[in-house]
Motif scaffolding. Structure first.
Motif, PDB file in Angstrom:
ATOM      1  N   ASP A  45      41.826  51.925  65.720  1.00 14.62           N
ATOM      2  CA  ASP A  45      43.107  52.267  65.117  1.00 14.62           C
ATOM      3  C   ASP A  45      43.292  51.405  63.871  1.00 14.62           C
ATOM      4  N   THR A  46      43.255  52.023  62.704  1.00 15.62           N
ATOM      5  CA  THR A  46      43.359  51.281  61.455  1.00 15.62           C
ATOM      6  C   THR A  46      44.667  51.555  60.724  1.00 15.62           C
ATOM      7  N   THR A  47      45.660  52.053  61.438  1.00 21.24           N
ATOM      8  CA  THR A  47      46.946  52.302  60.790  1.00 21.24           C
ATOM      9  C   THR A  47      47.548  50.969  60.363  1.00 21.24           C
ATOM     10  N   GLY A  48      48.030  50.925  59.131  1.00 24.99           N
ATOM     11  CA  GLY A  48      48.646  49.713  58.602  1.00 24.99           C
ATOM     12  C   GLY A  48      47.646  48.694  58.065  1.00 24.99           C
ATOM     13  N   VAL A  49      46.377  48.997  58.127  1.00 22.75           N
ATOM     14  CA  VAL A  49      45.367  48.074  57.603  1.00 22.75           C
ATOM     15  C   VAL A  49      45.037  48.490  56.176  1.00 22.75           C
ATOM     16  N   GLU A  50      45.245  47.557  55.250  1.00 24.73           N
ATOM     17  CA  GLU A  50      44.969  47.836  53.846  1.00 24.73           C
ATOM     18  C   GLU A  50      43.459  47.803  53.601  1.00 24.73           C
ATOM     19  N   PRO A  51      42.956  48.645  52.713  1.00 27.30           N
ATOM     20  CA  PRO A  51      41.533  48.605  52.385  1.00 27.30           C
ATOM     21  C   PRO A  51      41.166  47.268  51.741  1.00 27.30           C
ATOM     22  N   LEU A  52      40.001  46.767  52.066  1.00 25.12           N
ATOM     23  CA  LEU A  52      39.529  45.510  51.496  1.00 25.12           C
ATOM     24  C   LEU A  52      38.742  45.819  50.242  1.00 25.12           C
ATOM     25  N   LEU A  53      39.269  45.372  49.122  1.00 29.44           N
ATOM     26  CA  LEU A  53      38.587  45.613  47.854  1.00 29.44           C
ATOM     27  C   LEU A  53      37.726  44.427  47.446  1.00 29.44           C
ATOM     28  N   HIS A  54      38.205  43.223  47.743  1.00 29.96           N
ATOM     29  CA  HIS A  54      37.478  42.015  47.389  1.00 29.96           C
ATOM     30  C   HIS A  54      37.535  41.047  48.567  1.00 29.96           C
ATOM     31  N   MET A  55      36.519  40.223  48.688  1.00 30.54           N
ATOM     32  CA  MET A  55      36.462  39.284  49.809  1.00 30.54           C
ATOM     33  C   MET A  55      37.468  38.145  49.662  1.00 30.54           C
ATOM     34  N   THR A  56      37.856  37.805  48.433  1.00 30.88           N
ATOM     35  CA  THR A  56      38.825  36.736  48.211  1.00 30.88           C
ATOM     36  C   THR A  56      39.871  37.208  47.214  1.00 30.88           C
ATOM     37  N   ASP A  57      40.913  36.417  47.077  1.00 27.99           N
ATOM     38  CA  ASP A  57      41.945  36.720  46.083  1.00 27.99           C
ATOM     39  C   ASP A  57      41.575  36.184  44.711  1.00 27.99           C
ATOM     40  N   ASN A  58      40.509  35.422  44.626  1.00 34.51           N
ATOM     41  CA  ASN A  58      40.083  34.836  43.354  1.00 34.51           C
ATOM     42  C   ASN A  58      39.541  35.922  42.440  1.00 34.51           C
ATOM     43  N   ILE A  59      39.924  35.847  41.176  1.00 35.83           N
ATOM     44  CA  ILE A  59      39.473  36.835  40.206  1.00 35.83           C
ATOM     45  C   ILE A  59      38.740  36.117  39.083  1.00 35.83           C
ATOM     46  N   ASN A  60      37.503  36.487  38.864  1.00 39.61           N
ATOM     47  CA  ASN A  60      36.696  35.976  37.758  1.00 39.61           C
ATOM     48  C   ASN A  60      36.773  34.455  37.608  1.00 39.61           C
ATOM     49  N   LEU A  61      36.379  33.752  38.631  1.00 37.78           N
ATOM     50  CA  LEU A  61      36.303  32.305  38.517  1.00 37.78           C
ATOM     51  C   LEU A  61      35.022  31.950  37.784  1.00 37.78           C
ATOM     52  N   LEU A  62      35.175  31.539  36.556  1.00 42.71           N
ATOM     53  CA  LEU A  62      34.020  31.216  35.732  1.00 42.71           C
ATOM     54  C   LEU A  62      33.972  29.714  35.499  1.00 42.71           C
ATOM     55  N   ARG A  63      32.786  29.188  35.428  1.00 42.78           N
ATOM     56  CA  ARG A  63      32.650  27.765  35.148  1.00 42.78           C
ATOM     57  C   ARG A  63      32.668  27.554  33.648  1.00 42.78           C
ATOM     58  N   ASP A  64      33.070  26.365  33.249  1.00 44.27           N
ATOM     59  CA  ASP A  64      33.053  26.022  31.836  1.00 44.27           C
ATOM     60  C   ASP A  64      31.615  25.832  31.385  1.00 44.27           C
ATOM     61  N   ASP A  65      31.340  26.258  30.172  1.00 39.26           N
ATOM     62  CA  ASP A  65      30.015  26.033  29.601  1.00 39.26           C
ATOM     63  C   ASP A  65      29.873  24.559  29.267  1.00 39.26           C
ATOM     64  N   GLU A  66      28.762  23.996  29.676  1.00 37.90           N
ATOM     65  CA  GLU A  66      28.492  22.598  29.379  1.00 37.90           C
ATOM     66  C   GLU A  66      27.115  22.489  28.749  1.00 37.90           C
TER      67      GLU A  66
END
Length: 96
Positions: A45-66
């Motif tokens: 029963d998946t009523t009320g379960v939102e589809p999972l689009l991404h594994m985390t809430d983080n969006i485009n975590l990029l490291r600084d260029d060094e």
């Protein structure tokens, strides 16, 4: 859904694969097991379960260029089994 010889033949044709009759029997059993697994998930029963689009809430975590140092060409080639003074050498794999 029942996996039959017609479905197996169509899949092997689309994938451009060729199997013996014995191999087709094994593939047919495997496909049937996969479909049964997915059908088992339909019982949840998946009523009320939102589809999972991404594994985390983080969006485009990029490291600084060094700017970092690198190793010299001589140091990079020192453990290579075959090389000239500039490049790695590998055995020829394509013959003309």
């Amino acid at each position: 859904m029942e996996v039959n010889d017609e479905i197996v033949d169509k899949i092997t044709n689309l994938a451009r694969l060729h199997f013996t009759d014995a191999e087709k029997v094994v593939i047919k059993k495997d496909l049937q097991r996969m479909i049964q697994f997915v059908e088992k998930l339909d019982e949840l029963d998946t009523t009320g379960v939102e589809p999972l689009l991404h594994m985390t809430d983080n969006i485009n975590l990029l490291r600084d260029d060094e700017v970092k140092g690198s190793i010299s060409r001589k140091e990079g080639l020192k453990n290579a089994p075959m090389h000239d003074d500039q490049f790695f050498k590998v055995p020829k794999v394509i013959k003309k």
